[in-house]
Scaffold this motif. Structure first.
Motif, PDB file in Angstrom:
ATOM      1  N   HIS A 119       0.797  -1.234   0.000  1.00  0.00           N
ATOM      2  CA  HIS A 119       0.000   0.000   0.000  1.00  0.00           C
ATOM      3  C   HIS A 119       0.827   1.279   0.000  1.00  0.00           C
ATOM      4  CE1 HIS A 119       0.568  -0.414   4.400  1.00  0.00           C
ATOM      5  NE2 HIS A 119       0.308   0.871   4.495  1.00  0.00           N
ATOM      6  N   ASP A 120       2.006   1.242   0.602  1.00  0.00           N
ATOM      7  CA  ASP A 120       2.791   2.480   0.668  1.00  0.00           C
ATOM      8  C   ASP A 120       3.891   2.556  -0.377  1.00  0.00           C
ATOM      9  OD1 ASP A 120       1.490   4.061   2.509  1.00  0.00           O
ATOM     10  OD2 ASP A 120       2.511   3.179   4.234  1.00  0.00           O
ATOM     11  N   HIS A 145       0.774   9.977  -2.429  1.00  0.00           N
ATOM     12  CA  HIS A 145       1.404   8.651  -2.496  1.00  0.00           C
ATOM     13  C   HIS A 145       0.442   7.515  -2.853  1.00  0.00           C
ATOM     14  CE1 HIS A 145       0.402   8.158   1.863  1.00  0.00           C
ATOM     15  NE2 HIS A 145       0.409   6.885   1.580  1.00  0.00           N
ATOM     16  N   HIS A 161      -6.348   3.562   0.055  1.00  0.00           N
ATOM     17  CA  HIS A 161      -6.020   3.146   1.421  1.00  0.00           C
ATOM     18  C   HIS A 161      -6.109   4.279   2.447  1.00  0.00           C
ATOM     19  CE1 HIS A 161      -1.717   4.211   0.535  1.00  0.00           C
ATOM     20  NE2 HIS A 161      -1.623   4.381   1.833  1.00  0.00           N
ATOM     21  N   HIS A 162      -6.118   5.538   2.003  1.00  0.00           N
ATOM     22  CA  HIS A 162      -6.358   6.651   2.941  1.00  0.00           C
ATOM     23  C   HIS A 162      -7.720   7.297   2.702  1.00  0.00           C
ATOM     24  CE1 HIS A 162      -2.492   6.633   4.907  1.00  0.00           C
ATOM     25  NE2 HIS A 162      -1.881   6.588   3.736  1.00  0.00           N
ATOM     26  N   GLU A 207      -5.047  -0.044   8.226  1.00  0.00           N
ATOM     27  CA  GLU A 207      -3.931   0.916   8.071  1.00  0.00           C
ATOM     28  C   GLU A 207      -4.001   1.970   9.164  1.00  0.00           C
ATOM     29  OE1 GLU A 207      -1.378   4.074   6.902  1.00  0.00           O
ATOM     30  OE2 GLU A 207      -3.524   4.247   7.255  1.00  0.00           O
TER      31      GLU A 207
HETATM   32 FE   LIG Z   1      -0.144   5.367   3.164  1.00  0.00          FE
END
Ligand SMILES: [Fe+2]
Length: 488
Positions: free
Chosen positions: A278-279, A307, A332-333, A361
């Motif tokens: 995810h990152d 990101h 994801h955010h 997360e």
């Molecule tokens: Fe992230």
């Protein structure tokens, strides 16, 4: 690969060239925080380093001075002078162990994803040079393996062309004959340079890259993909110490929570893989921004918040299942009320898997330390997530599932997800919502048509519909068929 062909290399060596070109930097994420604390913006530094002859001390010194000047641009002149002096004195001391570490990490990752001994050996020679002035071992001549020498020359030629244009590039490469690269390879390159560069500046897509791989293509099965995503997770998290183990932890929480919610096996797999990766988009943003203890400027915040977008772009090129993973990474955010980033995706755009990933997360990040705050206790992190639920940001079911899997006492019984559909019924629902007949759904899921019919009857009655269209609308409402990019 064009240069490898011009050199008339056999298929095995060309395969090594292919992997060296694609994978040579897989270890270079390690200890980036050390590089950044010595030289500032590591992304700009890396771009500058690509364009010089690292064996040339005055070029190297000039590049380091430029990097430090960039970092201390706002500092008083006396401090800048001191920083430059210190940086020059420490440059090799700081860099050598970091760069050797990159090679070691690259080799270990290659081993974990099952690459050949030869490819691993090549990755261990990343910064070696023909004249022996490289790292980590100062090998010279033919001791530096041919795929390493060839890919280094090819990459330098491209970087120099981008910086100075084609003509100047050929002069500079010619000057380095016998230095960074052997004269024979330089001569071969120069003899074909124009043809090698023809059309190189055009768009490069997944098909272009795959077509370059010598046959037969190497493929990863599901288990090997699992290993590869896990390796990716570790690679991403090795960049900064406070991220160590972050992606693994998010993946195990998200996978367990997805299971607890009764999601289909393919969703659980997707959410786990998306959590591992995810990152990955964070790599496009300088470490100094993530390491900052103080407040970020608006511009830096904008860059950091992009990101998930960079991550989606990176993973979408995997094609196939990678698209579903990329869609989750992009979100994801995201928050149910549209207050997340980078796009203000909202509730209906967030599938159950996306909600689980966002909750996992958020919980894992809250209980890890960040440079600008200490870690929260598990109980405090749980309270924080429940507040986010109350404020309409996170999905209550996803949060309760994540917290239960993290060993937190349940606040309330987990609500029955998706009308109590079984994982298999969710899969059938998805297929018929996408326009497949019961028979086609049965074939895709490898079950008997009669069984598919039974699933359909059962799921219709659970969600209270009597037609395919009604079921399709329910699937849309629940985010069960949404995989494309969020609409801005
Ligand atoms: Fe992230």
């Amino acid at each position: 690969m064009r240069l490898a062909e011009a050199a008339d290399l056999d298929v095995d060596t060309r395969r090594n060239v292919y992997h060296q070109a694609l994978l040579r930097y897989i270890g270079c994420n390690a200890d980036t925080h050390l590089l950044a604390s010595a030289f500032g913006d590591e992304i700009a530094l890396r771009r500058d380093l690509q364009r010089i002859d690292i064996g040339n001390k005055s070029e190297l010194a000039e590049t380091i001075v430029r990097a430090i000047t960039r970092t201390f641009a706002d500092a008083p002149p006396a401090e800048l002078v001191k920083a430059v002096e210190r940086g020059l004195a420490e440059a090799m001391q700081v860099s050598a162990p970091i760069l050797s570490g990159h090679c070691e990490v690259a080799q270990r990752i290659a081993e974990r994803i099952g690459l050949s001994d030869e490819i691993r050996e090549n990755l261990g020679q990343l910064y070696e040079r023909w004249d022996g002035k490289g790292l980590p071992s100062g090998l010279s001549g033919n001791a530096v393996r041919l795929p390493v020498r060839l890919v280094t020359l090819a990459q330098d030629a491209i970087a120099l062309t981008e910086a100075h244009g084609f003509e100047t590039m050929t002069t500079m490469i010619a000057k380095r004959a016998g230095g960074g690269y052997e004269a024979e390879l330089v001569n071969l390159f120069l003899a074909h340079a124009e043809r090698l560069f023809a059309g190189l500046d055009g768009p490069v897509d997944r098909e272009t890259i795959l077509a370059l791989e010598p046959l037969p293509h190497s493929m990863l099965d599901e288990k090997a993909c699992d290993e590869a995503y896990l390796a990716l997770a570790d690679m991403i998290d090795m960049r900064m110490p406070f991220m160590f183990g972050h992606s693994r932890a998010v993946a195990s929480l998200a996978g367990a929570a997805g299971k607890r919610l009764g999601l289909p096996a393919s969703d659980i797999r997707d959410v786990r893989w998306a959590a591992y990766a995810h990152d990955i988009g964070e790599l496009a943003i300088p470490v100094s921004i993530w390491m900052r203890a103080g407040k970020l400027t608006e511009r830096e915040t904008d860059a950091a918040n992009l990101h998930p977008y960079h991550g989606e772009r990176a993973l979408a090129s995997l094609g196939g299942d990678g698209k579903a993973i990329a869609a989750l990474v992009l979100r994801h955010h995201a928050r149910l009320d549209g207050s997340g980033y980078h796009r203000a995706a909202k509730g209906p755009d967030l599938s159950p898997a996306a909600r689980v990933l966002a909750a996992a997360e958020a919980f894992q990040t809250a209980r890890e330390a960040r440079p600008y705050r200490p870690p929260l206790s598990d109980a405090a992190a749980a309270a924080k997530l429940r507040t986010a639920v109350k404020n309409g940001k996170l999905c209550p079911d996803a949060v309760e599932a994540v917290l239960a899997c993290a060993g937190q006492p349940a606040r309330r019984a987990t609500a029955e997800r998706l009308a109590g559909l079984t994982p298999r019924e969710i899969e059938v629902l998805r297929l018929i919502a996408a326009g497949h007949t019961a028979k086609e759904a049965a074939r895709q899921l490898d079950i008997a048509p009669k069984t598919a019919d039974n699933h359909i009857q059962s799921l219709y009655s659970k969600i209270g519909v009597s037609t395919r269209a009604g079921a399709a609308l329910y699937a849309l409402e629940q985010g069960l068929v949404q995989h494309g990019p969020a609409v801005a």
